[in-house]
Design a protein around this motif. Structure first.
Motif, mmCIF file in Angstrom:
data_model
loop_
_atom_site.group_PDB
_atom_site.id
_atom_site.type_symbol
_atom_site.label_atom_id
_atom_site.label_comp_id
_atom_site.label_asym_id
_atom_site.label_seq_id
_atom_site.Cartn_x
_atom_site.Cartn_y
_atom_site.Cartn_z
ATOM 1 N N ARG A 37 0.844 -1.194 0.000
ATOM 2 C CA ARG A 37 0.000 0.000 0.000
ATOM 3 C C ARG A 37 0.877 1.241 0.000
ATOM 4 O O ARG A 37 1.898 1.297 0.684
ATOM 5 N N LYS A 38 0.472 2.232 -0.755
ATOM 6 C CA LYS A 38 1.221 3.493 -0.850
ATOM 7 C C LYS A 38 1.482 4.066 0.546
ATOM 8 O O LYS A 38 2.595 4.518 0.840
ATOM 9 N N ASP A 51 -2.665 2.282 -5.534
ATOM 10 C CA ASP A 51 -2.598 0.880 -5.120
ATOM 11 C C ASP A 51 -3.316 -0.020 -6.124
ATOM 12 O O ASP A 51 -2.784 -1.036 -6.560
ATOM 13 N N ILE A 69 -3.690 -6.280 -2.808
ATOM 14 C CA ILE A 69 -3.081 -5.163 -2.096
ATOM 15 C C ILE A 69 -2.856 -5.606 -0.654
ATOM 16 O O ILE A 69 -3.705 -6.279 -0.066
ATOM 17 N N ASP A 72 -3.563 -2.949 5.548
ATOM 18 C CA ASP A 72 -3.262 -1.545 5.841
ATOM 19 C C ASP A 72 -2.371 -1.342 7.060
ATOM 20 O O ASP A 72 -1.708 -0.310 7.160
#
Length: 142
Positions: A37-38, A51, A69, A72
């Motif tokens: 994730r960015k 993403d 992805i 988080d």
């Protein structure tokens, strides 16, 4: 069936990424790729692409069976869900194999860790780094 995981940022795909994923796939029957994730990329400049766009591009590559992805907050969540036999690191990824193996063992994840080899340049102006691609774009287009 041998399940393999590869992971990375995969921003601005280049032949080095394809080489990494081909080597990872060659180690098993099923290749799962986890796209960072960015928001979680802190060891280098954040990705240019979103993403989902990076996931879609990786999913389209021939060696890849599944692309997702990453979680988080916890990088090990998708690894626990996939339950791989092998995790393959890219040749230049910042992860330390021994540290990763220790973290996996602490989480009860039983898999080995391997590292892909580098792709040697096939021609003079080949770029095998997202950073180098960005630098060239800035030099030639900005």
């Amino acid at each position: 069936m041998t399940r393999v995981v590869a992971q990375g940022t995969f921003d601005l795909l280049h032949p080095g990424h394809v080489h990494y994923l081909r080597e990872a796939k060659a180690l098993g029957d099923e290749l799962h790729v986890i796209i960072a994730r960015k928001a979680n990329v802190s060891h280098k400049q954040p990705p240019i692409l979103s993403d989902e766009q990076r996931r879609e591009m990786v999913a389209a590559l021939e060696p890849v069976d599944f692309a997702r992805i990453g979680h988080d907050t916890d990088i090990f969540v998708p690894i626990e869900e996939i339950n791989p036999d092998i995790i393959v690191l890219g040749h230049d990824q910042h992860h330390d194999e021994a540290e990763l193996e220790g973290a996996l063992a602490a989480r009860g994840i039983d898999c080995s860790v391997a590292r892909a080899g580098p792709r040697e340049s096939q021609y003079d102006d080949e770029l095998l780094s997202t950073g180098k691609i960005i630098d060239r774009v800035c030099r030639e287009r900005c």
